[in-house]
Design a protein around this motif. Structure first.
Motif, PDB file in Angstrom:
ATOM      1  N   UNK A 126       0.806  -1.279  -0.299  1.00  0.00           N
ATOM      2  CA  UNK A 126       0.145   0.228  -0.017  1.00  0.00           C
ATOM      3  C   UNK A 126       0.914   0.886   0.122  1.00  0.00           C
ATOM      4  N   UNK A 127       0.389   2.458  -0.593  1.00  0.00           N
ATOM      5  CA  UNK A 127       0.912   3.782  -0.653  1.00  0.00           C
ATOM      6  C   UNK A 127       1.095   3.992   1.038  1.00  0.00           C
ATOM      7  N   UNK A 128       1.706   4.310   1.991  1.00  0.00           N
ATOM      8  CA  UNK A 128       0.829   5.832   2.734  1.00  0.00           C
ATOM      9  C   UNK A 128       1.974   7.133   2.532  1.00  0.00           C
ATOM     10  N   UNK A 129       1.584   7.613   2.816  1.00  0.00           N
ATOM     11  CA  UNK A 129       1.556   9.273   2.369  1.00  0.00           C
ATOM     12  C   UNK A 129       1.526   9.644   4.037  1.00  0.00           C
ATOM     13  N   UNK A 130       2.095  10.272   4.542  1.00  0.00           N
ATOM     14  CA  UNK A 130       2.080  10.920   5.989  1.00  0.00           C
ATOM     15  C   UNK A 130       2.235  12.368   5.816  1.00  0.00           C
ATOM     16  N   UNK A 272       3.814  22.808  -0.871  1.00  0.00           N
ATOM     17  CA  UNK A 272       5.387  22.272  -1.198  1.00  0.00           C
ATOM     18  C   UNK A 272       5.953  20.996  -0.732  1.00  0.00           C
ATOM     19  N   UNK A 273       5.477  20.720   0.579  1.00  0.00           N
ATOM     20  CA  UNK A 273       6.269  19.565   1.557  1.00  0.00           C
ATOM     21  C   UNK A 273       5.569  18.288   1.200  1.00  0.00           C
ATOM     22  N   UNK A 274       3.510  18.808   1.126  1.00  0.00           N
ATOM     23  CA  UNK A 274       2.709  18.288   0.914  1.00  0.00           C
ATOM     24  C   UNK A 274       3.306  17.082  -0.636  1.00  0.00           C
ATOM     25  N   UNK A 275       3.871  17.844  -1.867  1.00  0.00           N
ATOM     26  CA  UNK A 275       3.990  17.494  -2.747  1.00  0.00           C
ATOM     27  C   UNK A 275       5.354  16.469  -2.814  1.00  0.00           C
ATOM     28  N   UNK A 280       8.064  11.535  -2.186  1.00  0.00           N
ATOM     29  CA  UNK A 280       8.714   9.922  -1.654  1.00  0.00           C
ATOM     30  C   UNK A 280       7.698   8.918  -1.501  1.00  0.00           C
ATOM     31  N   UNK A 281       6.641   9.417  -1.809  1.00  0.00           N
ATOM     32  CA  UNK A 281       5.491   8.213  -0.749  1.00  0.00           C
ATOM     33  C   UNK A 281       5.291   7.405  -2.093  1.00  0.00           C
ATOM     34  N   UNK A 282       5.381   7.898  -3.472  1.00  0.00           N
ATOM     35  CA  UNK A 282       4.824   7.118  -4.506  1.00  0.00           C
ATOM     36  C   UNK A 282       6.090   6.369  -4.699  1.00  0.00           C
ATOM     37  N   UNK A 283       7.378   7.238  -4.425  1.00  0.00           N
ATOM     38  CA  UNK A 283       9.005   6.431  -5.163  1.00  0.00           C
ATOM     39  C   UNK A 283       8.714   4.547  -4.218  1.00  0.00           C
ATOM     40  N   UNK A 284       8.437   4.820  -2.628  1.00  0.00           N
ATOM     41  CA  UNK A 284       8.165   3.849  -1.797  1.00  0.00           C
ATOM     42  C   UNK A 284       7.798   2.892  -2.284  1.00  0.00           C
TER      43      UNK A 284
END
Length: 424
Positions: A126-130, A272-275, A280-284
């Motif tokens: 699963x993709x995990x976005x903080x 910008x931090x959310x982007x 990063x979440x997509x790469x992970x």
């Protein structure tokens, strides 16, 4: 003539070469090497084969002939049996040889592992976005504040947070040790750059003061000859600079950015931090997908593949060290490890690298994923825009290696998108 069989993860190829084929190989070896031999009464390269053999031995051309005939037969076998893919160079054993009957040899080589790609529709990663918090925004604001700090030289006692410029000489057992000396070293007090206790002892010093600083190297210090050793650093304080940070308010924001208020700027920082977090979440997520596919493929790697990958990783690391003016031997001595220790630590990463490559290659092959000119141009256009260049000008500036890199990038994008498209 060939006879092939699989034994465990190895291929065993028996090659039979007739006396006629052997003679052709020996004659070819003679033609290629006759110029190397000096025979009295003959110009160099003109002596007959029999004469050279009489002077240098009957088997003088056998080694090259053997390598030639085995290489030829092995290459022919692989071209006729494309489903057999070696994973290592063959180990060659001579079984029998006579001039009258020819030769028999056995080649043993590891085979590329056979495996099945799992059903991509049921991958569980699963993709995990903080979530970006207000605290992270404030921390980012503080980092930007630090980048605009001014450093003002002052005639005062050193305080925590100041920058101290020092000369120092380090001694262990009364002797200077390598790497323990520097002039005009600018040290931020409180940064914990040096050994524990070093920076604290500079606090309170004034410009021009000399002092002996006593510390003990930690038990886990990389250099074996310094571990747990008490040391004395003789230092001279040459300059004290106070760090002055700007006050971040609406005026500062409007003067230094495109925004008018600090609230507008914080909102932009958060976006910008959310982007960044989303990317990063997509790469992970993509890495986790490939790891899951590799794990569920149950790939049993030959040891030779892992060893070869480790050697490649070591060579790459050595190359990068050389650009920093270091050698592998010097680096290993500094961290207190042997080359074998270093290789063992990279074995797990080597296995992961190989398995990832294998599953990617298999997915690409089985699904006939290719890169079209449009696919490549899309990637190149994106990169060209970063340098404010047209696509044509960007292409003109590229080398063949650049094209290979971007082709690989394009096909990686396609195969990752293919995997994602199959997930329910």
């Amino acid at each position: 003539m060939f006879k092939f069989e699989k034994k465990d993860k190895q291929g065993v190829l028996k090659i039979t070469v007739s006396k006629e084929e052997w003679e052709v190989a020996v004659e070819k070896s003679y033609e290629q090497n006759k110029g190397k031999y000096n025979i009295q009464g003959f110009r160099k390269g003109k002596a007959p084969r029999k004469v050279i053999e009489q002077n240098y031995g009957d088997t003088v051309f056998f080694d090259d002939a053997f390598n030639e005939v085995i290489s030829k037969e092995y290459t022919q076998f692989l071209s006729e049996n494309t489903s057999i893919i070696p994973a290592s160079q063959p180990n060659v054993e001579m079984n029998s040889f006579t001039i009258d009957k020819g030769l028999e040899a056995t080649l043993k080589f590891d085979l590329m592992p056979e495996f099945v790609i799992p059903d991509l529709s049921i991958l569980e990663s699963k993709k995990e976005i903080s979530e970006v918090t207000d605290k992270q925004v404030e921390e980012e604001l503080e980092r930007e504040r630090l980048t605009h700090a001014r450093y003002v030289e002052e005639d005062k006692k050193v305080e925590n947070g100041d920058f101290a410029t020092i000369d120092f000489d380090g001694y262990v057992d009364g002797e200077k040790f390598e790497g323990g000396q520097a002039n005009d070293y600018r040290l931020e007090i409180g940064s914990h750059t040096f050994i524990e206790g070093f920076e604290e002892q500079i606090i309170g010093m004034i410009k021009g003061e000399e002092k002996d600083i006593n510390v003990t190297f930690p038990d886990n210090y990389p250099a074996e000859n310094l571990k747990s050793k008490p040391a004395v650093f003789k230092i001279v304080l040459k300059k004290v600079e106070k760090k002055v940070l700007p006050k971040i308010d609406d005026k500062y924001i409007s003067d230094t950015t495109e925004y008018e208020t600090i609230e507008e700027y914080k909102k932009a920082l958060k976006e910008n931090l959310e982007k960044i977090e989303s990317e990063k979440a997509e790469r992970d997520y993509e890495v986790k997908l490939l790891d899951e596919i590799a794990e569920k493929s149950n790939i049993d790697l030959p040891q030779s593949m892992v060893e070869h990958e480790v050697e490649h990783m070591v060579e790459d690391f050595e190359h990068r060290l050389s650009h920093q003016g270091m050698t592998m031997a010097g680096y290993l001595e500094y961290i207190g490890k042997t080359l074998e220790d270093f290789k063992k630590e990279r074995k797990e990463d080597a296995q992961k690298n190989i398995k990832t490559r294998l599953v990617l290659q298999k997915i690409i092959s089985e699904n006939k994923i290719t890169v079209s000119e449009d696919d490549l141009n899309n990637v190149l256009t994106e990169y060209a825009s970063r340098y404010n260049m047209s696509l044509e000008d960007f292409k003109k500036a590229m080398t063949p290696n650049d094209f290979a890199y971007f082709e690989n990038s394009a096909i990686m994008t396609k195969v990752i998108n293919f995997i994602k498209s199959k997930i329910n």
